[in-house]
Motif scaffolding. Structure first.
Motif, PDB file in Angstrom:
ATOM      1  N   MET A  92      34.830  24.296  48.708  1.00  0.00           N
ATOM      2  CA  MET A  92      34.886  24.018  47.292  1.00  0.00           C
ATOM      3  C   MET A  92      34.292  25.212  46.518  1.00  0.00           C
ATOM      4  SD  MET A  92      33.103  20.865  45.281  1.00  0.00           S
ATOM      5  CE  MET A  92      34.474  19.750  45.158  1.00  0.00           C
ATOM      6  N   GLN A  93      34.940  25.536  45.416  1.00  0.00           N
ATOM      7  CA  GLN A  93      34.487  26.658  44.587  1.00  0.00           C
ATOM      8  C   GLN A  93      33.949  26.143  43.246  1.00  0.00           C
ATOM      9  OE1 GLN A  93      36.345  30.248  44.265  1.00  0.00           O
ATOM     10  NE2 GLN A  93      37.211  30.291  46.297  1.00  0.00           N
ATOM     11  N   PRO A  94      33.029  26.896  42.654  1.00  0.00           N
ATOM     12  CA  PRO A  94      32.534  26.485  41.335  1.00  0.00           C
ATOM     13  C   PRO A  94      33.627  26.642  40.278  1.00  0.00           C
ATOM     14  CG  PRO A  94      31.618  28.609  41.949  1.00  0.00           C
ATOM     15  CD  PRO A  94      32.372  28.102  43.144  1.00  0.00           C
ATOM     16  N   SER A  95      33.492  25.913  39.194  1.00  0.00           N
ATOM     17  CA  SER A  95      34.497  25.944  38.127  1.00  0.00           C
ATOM     18  C   SER A  95      34.612  27.319  37.475  1.00  0.00           C
ATOM     19  CB  SER A  95      34.148  24.900  37.065  1.00  0.00           C
ATOM     20  OG  SER A  95      32.873  25.183  36.505  1.00  0.00           O
ATOM     21  N   TRP A  96      33.565  28.127  37.552  1.00  0.00           N
ATOM     22  CA  TRP A  96      33.556  29.439  36.916  1.00  0.00           C
ATOM     23  C   TRP A  96      34.039  30.564  37.836  1.00  0.00           C
ATOM     24  CZ3 TRP A  96      30.035  32.323  39.626  1.00  0.00           C
ATOM     25  CH2 TRP A  96      29.028  31.617  40.294  1.00  0.00           C
ATOM     26  N   ALA A  97      34.545  30.207  39.017  1.00  0.00           N
ATOM     27  CA  ALA A  97      35.079  31.219  39.936  1.00  0.00           C
ATOM     28  C   ALA A  97      36.334  31.850  39.322  1.00  0.00           C
ATOM     29  CB  ALA A  97      35.408  30.594  41.282  1.00  0.00           C
ATOM     30  N   PRO A  98      36.429  33.179  39.378  1.00  0.00           N
ATOM     31  CA  PRO A  98      37.626  33.825  38.819  1.00  0.00           C
ATOM     32  C   PRO A  98      38.841  33.556  39.701  1.00  0.00           C
ATOM     33  CG  PRO A  98      36.210  35.457  39.848  1.00  0.00           C
ATOM     34  CD  PRO A  98      35.483  34.154  39.914  1.00  0.00           C
ATOM     35  N   PRO A  99      40.043  33.748  39.157  1.00  0.00           N
ATOM     36  CA  PRO A  99      41.248  33.550  39.973  1.00  0.00           C
ATOM     37  C   PRO A  99      41.293  34.584  41.106  1.00  0.00           C
ATOM     38  CG  PRO A  99      41.806  34.484  37.821  1.00  0.00           C
ATOM     39  CD  PRO A  99      40.348  34.162  37.793  1.00  0.00           C
ATOM     40  N   SER A 100      41.834  34.189  42.231  1.00  0.00           N
ATOM     41  CA  SER A 100      41.832  35.061  43.413  1.00  0.00           C
ATOM     42  C   SER A 100      42.582  36.375  43.187  1.00  0.00           C
ATOM     43  CB  SER A 100      42.386  34.322  44.623  1.00  0.00           C
ATOM     44  OG  SER A 100      43.691  33.864  44.368  1.00  0.00           O
ATOM     45  N   TRP A 101      43.587  36.389  42.311  1.00  0.00           N
ATOM     46  CA  TRP A 101      44.346  37.608  42.067  1.00  0.00           C
ATOM     47  C   TRP A 101      43.495  38.698  41.419  1.00  0.00           C
ATOM     48  CZ3 TRP A 101      44.340  39.341  37.161  1.00  0.00           C
ATOM     49  CH2 TRP A 101      44.142  38.430  36.132  1.00  0.00           C
ATOM     50  N   LEU A 102      42.369  38.334  40.806  1.00  0.00           N
ATOM     51  CA  LEU A 102      41.532  39.299  40.109  1.00  0.00           C
ATOM     52  C   LEU A 102      40.740  40.204  41.066  1.00  0.00           C
ATOM     53  CD1 LEU A 102      40.497  40.221  37.299  1.00  0.00           C
ATOM     54  CD2 LEU A 102      38.701  38.510  37.534  1.00  0.00           C
ATOM     55  N   PHE A 103      40.430  39.703  42.248  1.00  0.00           N
ATOM     56  CA  PHE A 103      39.565  40.441  43.170  1.00  0.00           C
ATOM     57  C   PHE A 103      40.166  41.767  43.633  1.00  0.00           C
ATOM     58  CE2 PHE A 103      37.812  36.239  43.178  1.00  0.00           C
ATOM     59  CZ  PHE A 103      36.448  36.453  43.279  1.00  0.00           C
ATOM     60  N   GLY A 104      41.450  41.797  43.924  1.00  0.00           N
ATOM     61  CA  GLY A 104      42.095  43.042  44.377  1.00  0.00           C
ATOM     62  C   GLY A 104      41.988  44.164  43.353  1.00  0.00           C
ATOM     63  N   PRO A 105      42.415  43.938  42.115  1.00  0.00           N
ATOM     64  CA  PRO A 105      42.299  44.997  41.108  1.00  0.00           C
ATOM     65  C   PRO A 105      40.847  45.416  40.826  1.00  0.00           C
ATOM     66  CG  PRO A 105      43.816  43.306  40.343  1.00  0.00           C
ATOM     67  CD  PRO A 105      43.201  42.805  41.615  1.00  0.00           C
ATOM     68  N   VAL A 106      39.947  44.436  40.765  1.00  0.00           N
ATOM     69  CA  VAL A 106      38.543  44.770  40.491  1.00  0.00           C
ATOM     70  C   VAL A 106      37.983  45.636  41.610  1.00  0.00           C
ATOM     71  CG1 VAL A 106      36.199  43.821  40.334  1.00  0.00           C
ATOM     72  CG2 VAL A 106      38.048  42.811  38.988  1.00  0.00           C
ATOM     73  N   TRP A 107      38.198  45.229  42.859  1.00  0.00           N
ATOM     74  CA  TRP A 107      37.661  46.014  43.974  1.00  0.00           C
ATOM     75  C   TRP A 107      38.315  47.387  44.079  1.00  0.00           C
ATOM     76  CZ3 TRP A 107      33.203  45.998  45.908  1.00  0.00           C
ATOM     77  CH2 TRP A 107      32.463  44.820  45.972  1.00  0.00           C
ATOM     78  N   THR A 108      39.567  47.503  43.710  1.00  0.00           N
ATOM     79  CA  THR A 108      40.220  48.821  43.729  1.00  0.00           C
ATOM     80  C   THR A 108      39.506  49.772  42.779  1.00  0.00           C
ATOM     81  OG1 THR A 108      42.360  47.838  44.298  1.00  0.00           O
ATOM     82  CG2 THR A 108      42.390  50.049  43.312  1.00  0.00           C
ATOM     83  N   VAL A 109      39.242  49.316  41.570  1.00  0.00           N
ATOM     84  CA  VAL A 109      38.530  50.144  40.590  1.00  0.00           C
ATOM     85  C   VAL A 109      37.110  50.444  41.075  1.00  0.00           C
ATOM     86  CG1 VAL A 109      37.598  50.207  38.239  1.00  0.00           C
ATOM     87  CG2 VAL A 109      39.928  49.368  38.638  1.00  0.00           C
ATOM     88  N   LEU A 110      36.432  49.415  41.590  1.00  0.00           N
ATOM     89  CA  LEU A 110      35.059  49.624  42.058  1.00  0.00           C
ATOM     90  C   LEU A 110      34.995  50.605  43.215  1.00  0.00           C
ATOM     91  CD1 LEU A 110      33.612  46.001  41.859  1.00  0.00           C
ATOM     92  CD2 LEU A 110      33.153  47.938  40.322  1.00  0.00           C
ATOM     93  N   TYR A 111      35.910  50.503  44.168  1.00  0.00           N
ATOM     94  CA  TYR A 111      35.906  51.441  45.303  1.00  0.00           C
ATOM     95  C   TYR A 111      36.161  52.869  44.837  1.00  0.00           C
ATOM     96  CZ  TYR A 111      35.664  47.725  48.800  1.00  0.00           C
ATOM     97  OH  TYR A 111      35.264  46.667  49.574  1.00  0.00           O
ATOM     98  N   LEU A 112      37.022  53.036  43.851  1.00  0.00           N
ATOM     99  CA  LEU A 112      37.239  54.377  43.291  1.00  0.00           C
ATOM    100  C   LEU A 112      35.967  54.911  42.640  1.00  0.00           C
ATOM    101  CD1 LEU A 112      40.810  53.926  41.772  1.00  0.00           C
ATOM    102  CD2 LEU A 112      40.177  55.366  43.723  1.00  0.00           C
ATOM    103  N   MET A 113      35.247  54.044  41.929  1.00  0.00           N
ATOM    104  CA  MET A 113      33.991  54.460  41.292  1.00  0.00           C
ATOM    105  C   MET A 113      32.904  54.751  42.328  1.00  0.00           C
ATOM    106  SD  MET A 113      33.950  51.969  37.966  1.00  0.00           S
ATOM    107  CE  MET A 113      32.635  52.842  37.117  1.00  0.00           C
TER     108      MET A 113
END
Length: 120
Positions: free
Chosen positions: A1-22
């Motif tokens: 079970m996930q908390p109600s404030w968990a972001p949608p799963s599709w968001l993790f890929g783009p966020v981590w791509t930017v973070l890994y570049l940084m």
């Protein structure tokens, strides 16, 4: 079970791509500013420890379903990111500043991991 404030799963890929570049840009810049590796060995040991802890979290959380161990890993990762920012800032503020979004997302992921542990 996930908390109600968990972001949608599709968001993790783009966020981590930017973070890994940084993260990569931060490490490259520190290497460029500090010169030979031996000149910034403590900084790069922290940087490498962060990469290892980051790499360990996904298999711990998802593959091993070891959510409590993953939580311990990510809390340690948060501390290592903070130490890396402090160490990098002594030599180059830009290298350090590139890691702030990584810390912010990691702290958010820590809260999410914690909530999942509590809910499950």
């Amino acid at each position: 079970m996930q908390p109600s404030w968990a972001p949608p799963s599709w968001l993790f890929g783009p966020v981590w791509t930017v973070l890994y570049l940084m993260i990569a840009a931060s490490g490259w810049r520190m290497w460029w500013v500090a010169g030979p590796l031996k000149e910034a060995q403590p900084e790069f040991l922290l940087y490498a420890a962060g990469l290892l802890l980051n790499g360990a979290w996904t298999p711990l959380f998802f593959a091993a379903d070891a959510r409590v161990v993953a939580l311990a890993d990510i809390v340690l990762l948060d501390l290592v990111i903070i130490a890396t920012i402090v160490a990098f800032a002594r030599r180059d503020r830009i290298s350090a500043s590139l890691l702030w979004p990584y810390l912010a997302w990691s702290v958010f992921a820590t809260a999410l991991n914690s909530a999942i542990v509590v809910l499950n």
